[in-house]
Scaffold this motif. Structure first.
Motif, PDB file in Angstrom:
ATOM      1  N   ARG A  10       0.832  -1.430   0.090  1.00 39.68           N
ATOM      2  CA  ARG A  10       0.272   0.154   0.202  1.00 39.68           C
ATOM      3  C   ARG A  10       0.749   1.116  -0.050  1.00 39.68           C
ATOM      4  NH1 ARG A  10      -4.816   1.901   3.854  1.00 39.68           N
ATOM      5  NH2 ARG A  10      -4.278  -0.181   4.529  1.00 39.68           N
ATOM      6  N   CYS A  11       1.746   1.436   0.305  1.00 40.54           N
ATOM      7  CA  CYS A  11       3.128   2.371   0.118  1.00 40.54           C
ATOM      8  C   CYS A  11       3.105   2.444  -1.168  1.00 40.54           C
ATOM      9  CB  CYS A  11       3.763   2.434   1.434  1.00 40.54           C
ATOM     10  SG  CYS A  11       3.151   2.114   2.941  1.00 40.54           S
ATOM     11  N   ARG A  12       4.027   1.734  -1.410  1.00 38.92           N
ATOM     12  CA  ARG A  12       4.488   1.872  -2.159  1.00 38.92           C
ATOM     13  C   ARG A  12       3.524   1.879  -3.568  1.00 38.92           C
ATOM     14  NH1 ARG A  12       5.929  -3.859  -1.814  1.00 38.92           N
ATOM     15  NH2 ARG A  12       5.085  -4.271  -3.075  1.00 38.92           N
ATOM     16  N   LYS A  13       2.483   1.487  -3.497  1.00 42.12           N
ATOM     17  CA  LYS A  13       1.235   1.845  -4.050  1.00 42.12           C
ATOM     18  C   LYS A  13       1.032   3.309  -3.977  1.00 42.12           C
ATOM     19  CE  LYS A  13      -0.674  -1.094  -6.608  1.00 42.12           C
ATOM     20  NZ  LYS A  13      -0.952  -0.826  -8.231  1.00 42.12           N
ATOM     21  N   THR A  14       1.479   4.070  -3.003  1.00 42.75           N
ATOM     22  CA  THR A  14       1.056   5.560  -2.272  1.00 42.75           C
ATOM     23  C   THR A  14       2.373   6.468  -3.638  1.00 42.75           C
ATOM     24  OG1 THR A  14      -0.464   4.367  -0.195  1.00 42.75           O
ATOM     25  CG2 THR A  14       0.739   7.720  -0.738  1.00 42.75           C
ATOM     26  N   LEU A  57      10.068  12.914   1.978  1.00 42.22           N
ATOM     27  CA  LEU A  57       8.538  13.357   1.590  1.00 42.22           C
ATOM     28  C   LEU A  57       8.980  11.678   2.084  1.00 42.22           C
ATOM     29  CD1 LEU A  57       5.860  12.720   1.498  1.00 42.22           C
ATOM     30  CD2 LEU A  57       6.036  11.609  -0.692  1.00 42.22           C
ATOM     31  N   LEU A  58       7.961  10.837   3.446  1.00 48.03           N
ATOM     32  CA  LEU A  58       8.307   9.608   4.304  1.00 48.03           C
ATOM     33  C   LEU A  58       7.533   8.894   4.457  1.00 48.03           C
ATOM     34  CD1 LEU A  58       9.474   7.873   6.608  1.00 48.03           C
ATOM     35  CD2 LEU A  58       8.301   9.326   8.680  1.00 48.03           C
ATOM     36  N   ILE A  59       6.836   8.109   3.752  1.00 43.31           N
ATOM     37  CA  ILE A  59       5.440   7.355   3.378  1.00 43.31           C
ATOM     38  C   ILE A  59       5.589   5.469   4.037  1.00 43.31           C
ATOM     39  CG2 ILE A  59       4.093   6.158   2.586  1.00 43.31           C
ATOM     40  CD1 ILE A  59       5.243   7.697  -0.030  1.00 43.31           C
ATOM     41  N   ALA A  60       4.676   5.626   5.294  1.00 40.06           N
ATOM     42  CA  ALA A  60       5.162   4.796   6.581  1.00 40.06           C
ATOM     43  C   ALA A  60       3.276   4.467   6.931  1.00 40.06           C
ATOM     44  CB  ALA A  60       6.786   4.854   7.510  1.00 40.06           C
ATOM     45  N   HIS A  61       4.238   3.944   8.394  1.00 38.30           N
ATOM     46  CA  HIS A  61       1.981   3.671   8.596  1.00 38.30           C
ATOM     47  C   HIS A  61       2.252   3.914   9.901  1.00 38.30           C
ATOM     48  CE1 HIS A  61       2.940  -0.148   5.953  1.00 38.30           C
ATOM     49  NE2 HIS A  61       4.280   0.316   5.780  1.00 38.30           N
ATOM     50  N   ASN A  62       0.713   3.978  10.250  1.00 35.31           N
ATOM     51  CA  ASN A  62       0.598   4.394  12.135  1.00 35.31           C
ATOM     52  C   ASN A  62       0.850   3.237  13.106  1.00 35.31           C
ATOM     53  OD1 ASN A  62       0.407   6.885  11.981  1.00 35.31           O
ATOM     54  ND2 ASN A  62      -2.264   7.264  11.095  1.00 35.31           N
ATOM     55  N   PRO A  63       0.722   3.260  13.991  1.00 36.33           N
ATOM     56  CA  PRO A  63       0.394   4.042  14.649  1.00 36.33           C
ATOM     57  C   PRO A  63       2.450   5.032  14.922  1.00 36.33           C
ATOM     58  CG  PRO A  63       1.121   2.488  16.618  1.00 36.33           C
ATOM     59  CD  PRO A  63       0.958   1.921  14.857  1.00 36.33           C
ATOM     60  N   GLY A  64       3.314   4.884  13.982  1.00 41.18           N
ATOM     61  CA  GLY A  64       5.064   5.162  14.218  1.00 41.18           C
ATOM     62  C   GLY A  64       4.324   6.300  13.926  1.00 41.18           C
ATOM     63  N   LEU A  65       3.599   7.232  12.651  1.00 43.11           N
ATOM     64  CA  LEU A  65       3.586   8.408  12.260  1.00 43.11           C
ATOM     65  C   LEU A  65       3.063   9.562  12.711  1.00 43.11           C
ATOM     66  CD1 LEU A  65       2.911   7.518   7.951  1.00 43.11           C
ATOM     67  CD2 LEU A  65       5.344   8.283   9.058  1.00 43.11           C
ATOM     68  N   GLU A  66       2.197   8.743  13.627  1.00 40.11           N
ATOM     69  CA  GLU A  66       1.093   9.570  14.593  1.00 40.11           C
ATOM     70  C   GLU A  66       1.841   9.897  15.947  1.00 40.11           C
ATOM     71  OE1 GLU A  66      -3.696   8.866  13.605  1.00 40.11           O
ATOM     72  OE2 GLU A  66      -2.568   7.533  15.744  1.00 40.11           O
ATOM     73  N   GLU A  67       2.749   8.903  16.121  1.00 41.85           N
ATOM     74  CA  GLU A  67       4.433   8.975  17.679  1.00 41.85           C
ATOM     75  C   GLU A  67       4.977   9.378  16.812  1.00 41.85           C
ATOM     76  OE1 GLU A  67       4.579   5.639  17.978  1.00 41.85           O
ATOM     77  OE2 GLU A  67       3.097   4.058  18.891  1.00 41.85           O
ATOM     78  N   LEU A  68       4.785  10.089  15.882  1.00 40.98           N
ATOM     79  CA  LEU A  68       6.248  10.527  14.972  1.00 40.98           C
ATOM     80  C   LEU A  68       6.292  12.258  14.818  1.00 40.98           C
ATOM     81  CD1 LEU A  68       9.634  11.409  14.200  1.00 40.98           C
ATOM     82  CD2 LEU A  68       8.928  10.897  11.692  1.00 40.98           C
TER      83      LEU A  68
END
Length: 116
Positions: A10-14, A57-68
């Protein structure tokens, strides 16, 4: 100037959609280290970015992105899937980024605001 992207499909598609829509011609690094990464691992990935890349541009996942985002801005901000947050960091080198760095949240876009 650089896209750091989780190896998740999904991240690669984004990333592919962003590249197609923006005409981006720069480097994209896909890494499994971002998959399920917490704020510390995401920050570590950013700290390893070469200084030549002033914009990332950082394309990653929650909850890590919200924590960051919370740790850098100092305010919890929920991120829905495909949300985009623009931060301004008071650093000159990526290796200076740490959990004490206070960023400014320049803009937050939710997916419904990005549709056109």
């Amino acid at each position: 100037e650089l896209i750091l992207c989780s190896s998740a499909k999904r991240c690669r598609k984004t990333a592919e959609h962003v590249i197609a829509a923006s005409g981006y011609r720069g480097e994209m690094r896909v890494t499994g280290e971002l998959y399920g990464a917490d704020a510390g691992k995401l920050r570590l990935a950013l700290a390893g970015v070469p200084d030549e890349a002033a914009v990332v541009l950082l394309i990653a996942h929650n909850p890590g992105l919200e924590e960051l985002l919370d740790s850098q801005v100092g305010v919890y901000t929920p991120l829905t899937t495909a949300a985009l947050a623009q931060l301004e960091l008071p650093i000159h080198h990526w290796w200076e980024l740490n959990d004490k760095t206070r960023a400014r949240l320049v803009q937050l876009w939710q997916p419904r605001e990005l549709e056109s």
